[in-house]
Design a protein around this motif. Structure first.
Motif, PDB file in Angstrom:
ATOM      1  N   THR A  75      38.689  -6.533  -7.840  1.00 15.86           N
ATOM      2  CA  THR A  75      39.938  -5.802  -8.073  1.00 15.86           C
ATOM      3  C   THR A  75      40.843  -6.608  -8.993  1.00 15.86           C
ATOM      4  OG1 THR A  75      39.754  -4.832  -5.865  1.00 15.86           O
ATOM      5  CG2 THR A  75      41.900  -4.710  -6.953  1.00 15.86           C
ATOM      6  N   SER A  76      41.233  -6.016 -10.097  1.00 16.43           N
ATOM      7  CA  SER A  76      42.088  -6.711 -11.061  1.00 16.43           C
ATOM      8  C   SER A  76      43.534  -6.748 -10.574  1.00 16.43           C
ATOM      9  CB  SER A  76      42.028  -6.009 -12.421  1.00 16.43           C
ATOM     10  OG  SER A  76      42.636  -4.723 -12.328  1.00 16.43           O
ATOM     11  N   ASP A  77      44.328  -7.585 -11.217  1.00 16.24           N
ATOM     12  CA  ASP A  77      45.756  -7.671 -10.866  1.00 16.24           C
ATOM     13  C   ASP A  77      46.461  -6.346 -11.124  1.00 16.24           C
ATOM     14  OD1 ASP A  77      45.431 -10.321 -10.131  1.00 16.24           O
ATOM     15  OD2 ASP A  77      46.161 -11.122 -12.048  1.00 16.24           O
ATOM     16  N   SER A  78      46.104  -5.675 -12.225  1.00 15.50           N
ATOM     17  CA  SER A  78      46.762  -4.399 -12.528  1.00 15.50           C
ATOM     18  C   SER A  78      46.357  -3.329 -11.525  1.00 15.50           C
ATOM     19  CB  SER A  78      46.426  -3.948 -13.948  1.00 15.50           C
ATOM     20  OG  SER A  78      45.030  -3.742 -14.115  1.00 15.50           O
ATOM     21  N   ALA A  79      45.117  -3.376 -11.038  1.00 15.26           N
ATOM     22  CA  ALA A  79      44.693  -2.425 -10.008  1.00 15.26           C
ATOM     23  C   ALA A  79      45.456  -2.658  -8.714  1.00 15.26           C
ATOM     24  CB  ALA A  79      43.193  -2.540  -9.765  1.00 15.26           C
ATOM     25  N   ARG A  80      45.701  -3.913  -8.385  1.00 17.17           N
ATOM     26  CA  ARG A  80      46.479  -4.212  -7.171  1.00 17.17           C
ATOM     27  C   ARG A  80      47.898  -3.674  -7.288  1.00 17.17           C
ATOM     28  NH1 ARG A  80      44.216  -7.727  -3.520  1.00 17.17           N
ATOM     29  NH2 ARG A  80      42.257  -8.687  -4.199  1.00 17.17           N
ATOM     30  N   LEU A  81      48.482  -3.776  -8.475  1.00 15.98           N
ATOM     31  CA  LEU A  81      49.818  -3.215  -8.680  1.00 15.98           C
ATOM     32  C   LEU A  81      49.791  -1.695  -8.542  1.00 15.98           C
ATOM     33  CD1 LEU A  81      51.091  -5.326 -11.718  1.00 15.98           C
ATOM     34  CD2 LEU A  81      51.888  -5.456  -9.342  1.00 15.98           C
ATOM     35  N   ALA A  82      48.738  -1.071  -9.059  1.00 19.89           N
ATOM     36  CA  ALA A  82      48.616   0.385  -8.945  1.00 19.89           C
ATOM     37  C   ALA A  82      48.432   0.808  -7.489  1.00 19.89           C
ATOM     38  CB  ALA A  82      47.445   0.873  -9.798  1.00 19.89           C
ATOM     39  N   ILE A  83      47.682   0.030  -6.730  1.00 19.15           N
ATOM     40  CA  ILE A  83      47.500   0.324  -5.300  1.00 19.15           C
ATOM     41  C   ILE A  83      48.829   0.202  -4.571  1.00 19.15           C
ATOM     42  CG2 ILE A  83      46.413  -0.458  -3.161  1.00 19.15           C
ATOM     43  CD1 ILE A  83      44.007  -1.352  -4.905  1.00 19.15           C
ATOM     44  N   ARG A  84      49.608  -0.784  -4.936  1.00 16.13           N
ATOM     45  CA  ARG A  84      50.924  -0.961  -4.315  1.00 16.13           C
ATOM     46  C   ARG A  84      51.828   0.235  -4.629  1.00 16.13           C
ATOM     47  NH1 ARG A  84      53.674  -5.085  -1.970  1.00 16.13           N
ATOM     48  NH2 ARG A  84      55.922  -5.185  -2.270  1.00 16.13           N
ATOM     49  N   GLU A  85      51.766   0.719  -5.875  1.00 15.25           N
ATOM     50  CA  GLU A  85      52.549   1.898  -6.258  1.00 15.25           C
ATOM     51  C   GLU A  85      52.058   3.126  -5.497  1.00 15.25           C
ATOM     52  OE1 GLU A  85      55.502   4.038  -8.285  1.00 15.25           O
ATOM     53  OE2 GLU A  85      55.157   1.859  -8.208  1.00 15.25           O
ATOM     54  N   MET A  86      50.756   3.248  -5.359  1.00 12.94           N
ATOM     55  CA  MET A  86      50.166   4.348  -4.604  1.00 12.94           C
ATOM     56  C   MET A  86      50.668   4.342  -3.163  1.00 12.94           C
ATOM     57  SD  MET A  86      46.094   4.989  -3.966  1.00 12.94           S
ATOM     58  CE  MET A  86      45.750   5.554  -5.634  1.00 12.94           C
ATOM     59  N   ALA A  87      50.683   3.164  -2.554  1.00 14.87           N
ATOM     60  CA  ALA A  87      51.153   3.044  -1.174  1.00 14.87           C
ATOM     61  C   ALA A  87      52.611   3.458  -1.061  1.00 14.87           C
ATOM     62  CB  ALA A  87      50.968   1.612  -0.692  1.00 14.87           C
ATOM     63  N   ALA A  88      53.414   3.023  -2.011  1.00  9.70           N
ATOM     64  CA  ALA A  88      54.838   3.340  -1.979  1.00  9.70           C
ATOM     65  C   ALA A  88      55.063   4.852  -2.053  1.00  9.70           C
ATOM     66  CB  ALA A  88      55.558   2.641  -3.131  1.00  9.70           C
TER      67      ALA A  88
END
Length: 259
Positions: A51-64
């Motif tokens: 999992t890339s850093d940008s994917a982790r940010l996208a997952i965080r946005e998804m969760a929000a």
């Protein structure tokens, strides 16, 4: 299938393949399911199978966005149920939303079979430990997750055929739809309806990836596990998300990995 040693660098991938083979033998998957999975694996190779850093940010946005939604829904197909069903049930229990089976190659047998698989997965999840950091009656939370799709009573405007049907208390009435492994036509139709569409797609150039409000370019089981941690933490706030920038970063990661 022979036992795969823990030291094998691709153990998780090989086990996922076998799970899909067995599910296909049970009639749960469309004939093209393995083709779709193999195509995704090719992109995952280019991501370095992590999992890339940008994917982790996208997952965080998804969760929000899931946590602030009024009527969120998780929509699943056969591959998603097999590869990430347990963690998506956990996510649904934490968020407090239903899960709807919605298939491109829809047959009553497949829908019934996948709902049965989800029910079995939910029983396993309910009997297990709650996610770390989650407070409350875990078994009750999991039991409250409605499993939809058997009796669709609504349609998605702009679509034709089996993919157009949905449940009014699921996708039809949702304001936010999490759709791992989505197809482009339905993604576009849902966005046109004004719904927030959150997708997991290993191909950053797909119509789905480029149409969705938030795209996580990652393998679905890895993404679901991280998403669970994020919704349990519950600290993320929605941002003015730049989805194009996230896709461009995924392409840059692939370019670096393959150079």
């Amino acid at each position: 299938m022979a036992d795969i040693p823990d030291s094998h660098p691709r153990k998780a991938s090989l086990m996922a393949r076998q799970d899909l083979v067995e599910a296909a033998a049970e009639g749960l998957l469309a004939e093209s399911a393995m083709i779709a999975h193999g195509r995704g694996e090719a992109f995952d190779y280019l991501l370095g199978e992590k999992t890339s850093d940008s994917a982790r940010l996208a997952i965080r946005e998804m969760a929000a966005r899931l946590m602030v939604a009024n009527n969120p829904i998780i929509s699943v197909n056969g591959n998603t149920v097999v590869l990430a069903g347990h963690d998506l049930i956990r996510v649904a229990a934490v968020v407090g939303c239903p899960i709807e089976v919605n298939l491109y190659y829809r047959t009553p047998k497949r829908v019934t079979g996948l709902l049965s698989r989800l029910k079995q997965q939910a029983e396993v999840v309910a009997s297990g430990a709650a996610p770390s950091g989650w407070q409350g009656d875990w078994s009750a939370a999991v039991s409250s997750v409605a499993l939809l799709g058997k009796s669709p009573d609504d349609t998605i405007p702009g679509l034709e055929g089996p993919r157009s049907v949905c449940c009014s208390d699921g996708i039809g009435g949702a304001d936010t739809v999490l759709v791992p492994l989505e197809d482009g036509d339905r993604c576009e139709a849902l966005v046109k309806l004004g719904k927030q569409v959150l997708v997991v797609d290993l191909n950053p150039l797909s119509r789905t990836a480029m149409t969705a409000n938030v795209t996580v370019v990652d393998e679905v089981s890895r993404a679901a596990s991280i998403l669970l941690s994020e919704v349990v933490l519950g600290e993320a706030e929605p941002t003015d998300w730049d989805n194009t920038a996230g896709l461009n970063d995924a392409l840059a990661v692939m370019a670096r990995t393959s150079a």
